[in-house]
Design a protein around this motif. Structure first.
Motif, PDB file in Angstrom:
ATOM      1  N   ALA A  27      47.042  34.363  38.051  1.00  0.00           N
ATOM      2  CA  ALA A  27      47.003  33.784  36.704  1.00  0.00           C
ATOM      3  C   ALA A  27      46.166  32.501  36.693  1.00  0.00           C
ATOM      4  O   ALA A  27      45.359  32.281  35.780  1.00  0.00           O
ATOM      5  CB  ALA A  27      48.418  33.502  36.211  1.00  0.00           C
ATOM      6  N   ALA A  30      42.482  33.410  37.101  1.00  0.00           N
ATOM      7  CA  ALA A  30      41.980  34.001  35.858  1.00  0.00           C
ATOM      8  C   ALA A  30      41.736  32.921  34.806  1.00  0.00           C
ATOM      9  O   ALA A  30      40.692  32.906  34.153  1.00  0.00           O
ATOM     10  CB  ALA A  30      42.972  35.040  35.333  1.00  0.00           C
ATOM     11  N   ILE A  35      38.678  34.775  32.814  1.00  0.00           N
ATOM     12  CA  ILE A  35      38.691  36.236  32.843  1.00  0.00           C
ATOM     13  C   ILE A  35      40.134  36.716  32.875  1.00  0.00           C
ATOM     14  O   ILE A  35      41.059  35.928  33.064  1.00  0.00           O
ATOM     15  CB  ILE A  35      37.914  36.788  34.071  1.00  0.00           C
ATOM     16  N   ALA A  36      40.328  38.012  32.708  1.00  0.00           N
ATOM     17  CA  ALA A  36      41.673  38.584  32.710  1.00  0.00           C
ATOM     18  C   ALA A  36      42.243  38.605  34.120  1.00  0.00           C
ATOM     19  O   ALA A  36      41.508  38.765  35.102  1.00  0.00           O
ATOM     20  CB  ALA A  36      41.640  40.006  32.151  1.00  0.00           C
ATOM     21  N   GLU A  37      43.551  38.473  34.212  1.00  0.00           N
ATOM     22  CA  GLU A  37      44.222  38.507  35.507  1.00  0.00           C
ATOM     23  C   GLU A  37      44.010  39.848  36.198  1.00  0.00           C
ATOM     24  O   GLU A  37      43.868  39.912  37.427  1.00  0.00           O
ATOM     25  CB  GLU A  37      45.718  38.213  35.332  1.00  0.00           C
ATOM     26  N   SER A  38      43.961  40.924  35.420  1.00  0.00           N
ATOM     27  CA  SER A  38      43.709  42.247  36.019  1.00  0.00           C
ATOM     28  C   SER A  38      42.324  42.305  36.649  1.00  0.00           C
ATOM     29  O   SER A  38      42.129  42.958  37.682  1.00  0.00           O
ATOM     30  CB  SER A  38      43.876  43.351  34.966  1.00  0.00           C
ATOM     31  N   THR A  39      41.358  41.608  36.052  1.00  0.00           N
ATOM     32  CA  THR A  39      40.007  41.555  36.618  1.00  0.00           C
ATOM     33  C   THR A  39      40.033  40.819  37.953  1.00  0.00           C
ATOM     34  O   THR A  39      39.395  41.245  38.924  1.00  0.00           O
ATOM     35  CB  THR A  39      39.034  40.864  35.640  1.00  0.00           C
ATOM     36  N   SER A  41      42.572  40.596  40.011  1.00  0.00           N
ATOM     37  CA  SER A  41      43.236  41.478  40.955  1.00  0.00           C
ATOM     38  C   SER A  41      42.288  42.558  41.466  1.00  0.00           C
ATOM     39  O   SER A  41      42.210  42.809  42.677  1.00  0.00           O
ATOM     40  CB  SER A  41      44.456  42.113  40.284  1.00  0.00           C
TER      41      SER A  41
END
Length: 160
Positions: A27, A30, A35-39, A41
Motif C-alpha cells: 500500500a 503504491a 499506482i494501484a496496489e495490485s500493480t 504486487s
C-alpha cells in the motif's frame, strides 16, 4: 548468464523505493508511486521471478553486535583447478565471521569481508581457516577503517 530485463519507469521507481525501504508495504509503495496496489504486487512478483530482486535482507550494525574489527582478506589459491576453486568458494562462505566473498580475476583469487570481535579473533580466523587450508597459498589481510554503502547502482536504473 541472466538475461537483461527491459525495465520501464514504474519498475525503476519501484526498485528505487525498495532500496530505500525494503520493508515498505504494498500500500505504501503504491501510494508513493501513484499506482494501484495490485500493480505493485504483480510487478514485484515479476521482478522476483526474473531475478532482478534476489531477496530482502536485514542490515546489521557490526559495532552493536560486538564486531569491532573488519577486514578484507585477499587470498591466492595454490592450484587453479575448477574443483578446488569451487570447493574453496563453498567452504569459505561458511567460515564464522565471513560477511561476503568475491571471486576475482587478477593477482588474487578471492576477497573475503570478515568481521571479528578484536584483532586476536581476526588473527585466529586467519590461522584456523586460511593459512592451514590446503587450497590456500597466500593471504593478505587489510583492516577496514570505515565502510559505507553506496547507491551508484541506481545509475543503471537511469540508463535502463
Amino acid at each position: 548468464m541472466p538475461q537483461k530485463l527491459d525495465l520501464d519507469r514504474i519498475d525503476r521507481a519501484l526498485l528505487r523505493a525498495l532500496s530505500s525501504n525494503a520493508r515498505a508495504s504494498g500500500a505504501a509503495l503504491a501510494a508513493g508511486l501513484g499506482i494501484a496496489e495490485s500493480t505493485v504486487s504483480l510487478r514485484l512478483r515479476r521482478l522476483q521471478a526474473n531475478g532482478a530482486i534476489r531477496g530482502y535482507r536485514v542490515e546489521l550494525d557490526p559495532d552493536v553486535l560486538g564486531a569491532t574489527v573488519q577486514a578484507l582478506i585477499a587470498i591466492r589459491l595454490a592450484k587453479h583447478a575448477r574443483a578446488e576453486i569451487e570447493a574453496f568458494r563453498r567452504t569459505a562462505t561458511t567460515f564464522p565471521g565471513v560477511v561476503s566473498l568475491f571471486h576475482m580475476a587478477g593477482a588474487d583469487d578471492f576477497l573475503l569481508h570478515v568481521l571479528a570481535r578484536d584483532s586476536a579473533e581476526l588473527r585466529e580466523f586467519v590461522l584456523t581457516h586460511l593459512t592451514g587450508h590446503p587450497a590456500v597459498a597466500h593471504t593478505e589481510t587489510n583492516l577496514i577503517f570505515e565502510h559505507a554503502e553506496a547507491d551508484g547502482w541506481q545509475g543503471f536504473l537511469d540508463g535502463a
